[in-house]
Scaffold this active site. Sequence first.
Site, PDB file in Angstrom:
ATOM      1  N   ARG A  11       0.754  -1.194   0.028  1.00  0.00           N
ATOM      2  CA  ARG A  11      -0.212  -0.013  -0.153  1.00  0.00           C
ATOM      3  C   ARG A  11       0.667   1.097   0.041  1.00  0.00           C
ATOM      4  NH1 ARG A  11      -3.057  -3.157   3.967  1.00  0.00           N
ATOM      5  NH2 ARG A  11      -4.446  -4.431   2.770  1.00  0.00           N
ATOM      6  N   VAL A  12       2.362   1.157   0.054  1.00  0.00           N
ATOM      7  CA  VAL A  12       3.178   2.302  -0.029  1.00  0.00           C
ATOM      8  C   VAL A  12       3.323   2.593  -1.469  1.00  0.00           C
ATOM      9  CG1 VAL A  12       5.326   3.326   0.647  1.00  0.00           C
ATOM     10  CG2 VAL A  12       3.955   1.997   2.423  1.00  0.00           C
TER      11      VAL A  12
END
Length: 515
Positions: A367-368
């Site tokens: 999710r980064v």
Amino acid sequence: MASWADEISAIIEKNIAGFGADTTSTASVGTVIAVQDGVARIYGLQDVKYLELVEFPRTGLYGMAFNLEEEAVSCPILGDYTQIREDDEVRTTGRIIQVPVGDALLGRVVDPIGQPLDDRGPIATDKFRPIERVAPGVITRQSVNQPVQTGIKAIDSMIPIGRGQRELIIGDRQTGKTAVAIDTIINQKGKDLICIYVAIGQKNSSIARTRAILEEHGAMEYTIIVASGASDPAPLKYIAPYAGCAIGEEFMESGRDALIVYDDLTKHAEAYRNISLIIRRPPGREAYPGDVFYLHSRLLERAARLNKDYGGGSLTALPIIETKANDVSAYIPTNLISITDGQIFLETDLFNAGQRPALNTGISVSRVGSSAQTKAMSQVAGTLRLDLAQFRELEAFSQFASDLDKATKSRIDRGRRILEILKQPQYQPVSVIRQVMIIYAATNGYLDEVPLDKVSEWEAGFYRFMDANYQDLQNEIIESSIQGRNKMNADQLKKLGAAIEDYQKTAAPREEQKR
């Protein structure tokens, strides 16, 4: 008669004069009223604090105050609880449970309370930290934008991990979860990243093997192992990840970067469940205590990247969770998925089919994203996940089709070669520049003419050729697009393409050029 009385009086006066009791320190004293499966119920201890160490003077063992009830205190015992007896005396120590921290632990194997388990003597440090601590707040953090290179092509290209991130490694047993974590630790050699490996409930032989592998690859010099064996009591397994996190926080708050692996949190939850059922904490879904989510969230929230005002250090967490029959929708896996910033899902079917690491690129996610990826890697691997997804769809369709058009067949052939270059032997991490070069070669069709069974041989020869003949080009890309903030320019891409063509013409084995 008087002389006898005088003599008694003199003795009493002498004893009173020599009485030097220390009245500056006090301790609450209690009595053990029951012992069951590693947990002692104690009557008394009126002034005890939550997580305070309590001492059993007769045995020299310690426990921690875990449940502060109205009538009694429940204390998990940090050691061999069979030595504790009913009516034993218990004393408070005034110390919240803590572990030694600092550089003195590097290269060491310690238990969850910081006692050495190797043969290198005591830990020479005077720094201690409590194992439980409130996680850094939003104001103290900054965004995650520096990569943690795992050395694994499939992960660094499609699921990049950043310093300060929490990335879950999830899959069935024997699918290579620990191998991913160990490869990541080995790949940190020379990268200024301190590693902590927390072994929870593992066999002592497995922990010894992990240590031997790290020593063999020169990784123990920057690694700390916190070990709680399968035969250790549940309380030690319960505090192990918190102890490892406290050790990592010392490095983070001193402005350095640290990586911590929790292997694995399934056994941690089981240890907590054992303790909780004995002290009668209320059960929740699937008979687990209802606060098992809080158990892991308060641990993983402590992983962070601090802003420059607070030193700029980071603590990256790689928790491991074991699933059953690839069921990621079970209670604890869904808890961890919601807490972490992405997951690396390792699938049994892919592992058995020879795809190692057995990474399911459909379910795995970071999710980064590309903000924690080098510019060169995001440039060459930007479409890699989509290409693989399309390949899998076409491959599934092609099983039912007898005749395929040329474009479909070439896309399937390229997908198979991309999968082949993503395969990687264990304990052999690949540098970022090599990953960039081989992914560029595969996605741009330079491997299309190479027979599938020769791809790994072609790749190994390509690395040797580039190191021998194009080191300047590699250094230029490293400086501008891996260490720097710029994408590879058109000239660099042209040079890289020309170098690959040069290898195919001059150095690649002749039989690899046949269709």
